[in-house]
Design a protein around this motif. Structure first.
Motif, PDB file in Angstrom:
ATOM      1  N   ARG A  59      46.499  57.500  61.417  1.00 51.79           N
ATOM      2  CA  ARG A  59      45.463  56.535  61.087  1.00 51.79           C
ATOM      3  C   ARG A  59      45.585  56.156  59.616  1.00 51.79           C
ATOM      4  N   LEU A  60      45.522  54.839  59.340  1.00 46.91           N
ATOM      5  CA  LEU A  60      45.635  54.356  57.968  1.00 46.91           C
ATOM      6  C   LEU A  60      44.295  54.461  57.252  1.00 46.91           C
ATOM      7  N   SER A  61      44.370  54.682  55.981  1.00 42.95           N
ATOM      8  CA  SER A  61      43.149  54.700  55.178  1.00 42.95           C
ATOM      9  C   SER A  61      42.650  53.267  55.004  1.00 42.95           C
ATOM     10  N   ASN A  62      41.446  53.135  54.500  1.00 41.89           N
ATOM     11  CA  ASN A  62      40.888  51.794  54.270  1.00 41.89           C
ATOM     12  C   ASN A  62      41.746  51.001  53.294  1.00 41.89           C
ATOM     13  N   THR A  63      42.253  51.648  52.281  1.00 39.22           N
ATOM     14  CA  THR A  63      43.111  50.980  51.307  1.00 39.22           C
ATOM     15  C   THR A  63      44.393  50.494  51.981  1.00 39.22           C
ATOM     16  N   ARG A  90      44.781  49.696  55.126  1.00 39.07           N
ATOM     17  CA  ARG A  90      44.444  48.562  55.995  1.00 39.07           C
ATOM     18  C   ARG A  90      44.280  47.279  55.182  1.00 39.07           C
ATOM     19  N   TYR A  91      43.635  47.391  54.035  1.00 38.64           N
ATOM     20  CA  TYR A  91      43.451  46.213  53.187  1.00 38.64           C
ATOM     21  C   TYR A  91      44.786  45.680  52.681  1.00 38.64           C
ATOM     22  N   LEU A  92      45.666  46.582  52.294  1.00 39.61           N
ATOM     23  CA  LEU A  92      46.984  46.154  51.833  1.00 39.61           C
ATOM     24  C   LEU A  92      47.761  45.442  52.938  1.00 39.61           C
ATOM     25  N   ILE A  93      47.723  45.982  54.126  1.00 35.76           N
ATOM     26  CA  ILE A  93      48.416  45.345  55.255  1.00 35.76           C
ATOM     27  C   ILE A  93      47.783  43.996  55.569  1.00 35.76           C
ATOM     28  N   ALA A  94      46.464  43.916  55.519  1.00 33.81           N
ATOM     29  CA  ALA A  94      45.777  42.645  55.774  1.00 33.81           C
ATOM     30  C   ALA A  94      46.166  41.607  54.721  1.00 33.81           C
ATOM     31  N   ILE A  95      46.230  42.011  53.469  1.00 37.71           N
ATOM     32  CA  ILE A  95      46.610  41.083  52.400  1.00 37.71           C
ATOM     33  C   ILE A  95      48.042  40.593  52.588  1.00 37.71           C
ATOM     34  N   VAL A  96      48.957  41.497  52.923  1.00 37.47           N
ATOM     35  CA  VAL A  96      50.347  41.118  53.148  1.00 37.47           C
ATOM     36  C   VAL A  96      50.449  40.152  54.333  1.00 37.47           C
ATOM     37  N   LEU A  97      49.736  40.424  55.411  1.00 35.09           N
ATOM     38  CA  LEU A  97      49.774  39.538  56.581  1.00 35.09           C
ATOM     39  C   LEU A  97      49.215  38.161  56.253  1.00 35.09           C
ATOM     40  N   VAL A  98      48.108  38.101  55.553  1.00 36.69           N
ATOM     41  CA  VAL A  98      47.520  36.810  55.191  1.00 36.69           C
ATOM     42  C   VAL A  98      48.468  36.042  54.270  1.00 36.69           C
ATOM     43  N   ALA A  99      49.068  36.729  53.307  1.00 35.16           N
ATOM     44  CA  ALA A  99      50.019  36.069  52.404  1.00 35.16           C
ATOM     45  C   ALA A  99      51.218  35.542  53.190  1.00 35.16           C
ATOM     46  N   TRP A 100      51.733  36.341  54.105  1.00 35.82           N
ATOM     47  CA  TRP A 100      52.886  35.925  54.915  1.00 35.82           C
ATOM     48  C   TRP A 100      52.542  34.713  55.768  1.00 35.82           C
TER      49      TRP A 100
END
Length: 161
Positions: free
Chosen positions: A2-6, A8-18
């Protein structure tokens, strides 16, 4: 796992940027047309500007040297040429030029470039800067041929015969 909240946020930011980058690339691709929207667009005007700055009054320039080796043929499209006329005379798709009912405006000429695989590009050139229609060429010519250009008393350049 399970990923930490940080995380998850990093992955979300990378996906949105991509997704943003992909949207930008797709948007740029759909707005890219033939008219002066290719890598070497404006090369003739830039070369003439350089020659002019050097104080020269006559020059010979090869479209293939300026625009790239992929362009094997060139043609000049002069004022009043209509979309239909360009299609018939040059077997080129001129719909992207968005010409009115009068065709190419009087103050404009185009250098039409063709590649060996049938690709095309139109480079829009103001006739006040470079008038390629001063000598009728009538159809395609080998893009390796030198275009002789001379400076006018008004400061523009014209195709010489």
């Amino acid at each position: 796992m399970r990923l930490s909240n940080t995380g998850r946020y990093l992955i979300a930011i990378v996906l949105v940027a991509w997704i943003g980058v992909l949207a930008l690339l797709i948007g740029m691709r759909t707005t890219t047309g033939a008219e002066t929207r290719f890598d070497t667009a404006g090369a003739l005007e830039q070369a003439v500007g350089t020659v002019d700055a050097q104080g020269l009054n006559i020059v010979g320039l090869s479209p293939q040297d300026l625009y790239g080796d992929e362009w094997v043929a060139a043609a000049v499209v002069c004022p009043y040429a209509t979309t239909q006329g360009i299609t018939e005379n040059f077997e080129a798709d001129a719909t992207e030029l968005e010409l009115g009912s009068g065709g190419v405006p009087e103050d404009t000429n185009y250098l039409l470039l063709r590649s060996a695989d049938g690709g095309q590009a139109f480079d829009r050139i103001a006739r006040a800067d470079i008038d390629l229609c001063s000598v009728p060429l009538g159809g395609y010519f080998d893009s390796r041929v030198m275009l002789p250009l001379g400076k006018t008393t008004e400061g523009g350049w014209v195709l010489l015969n």
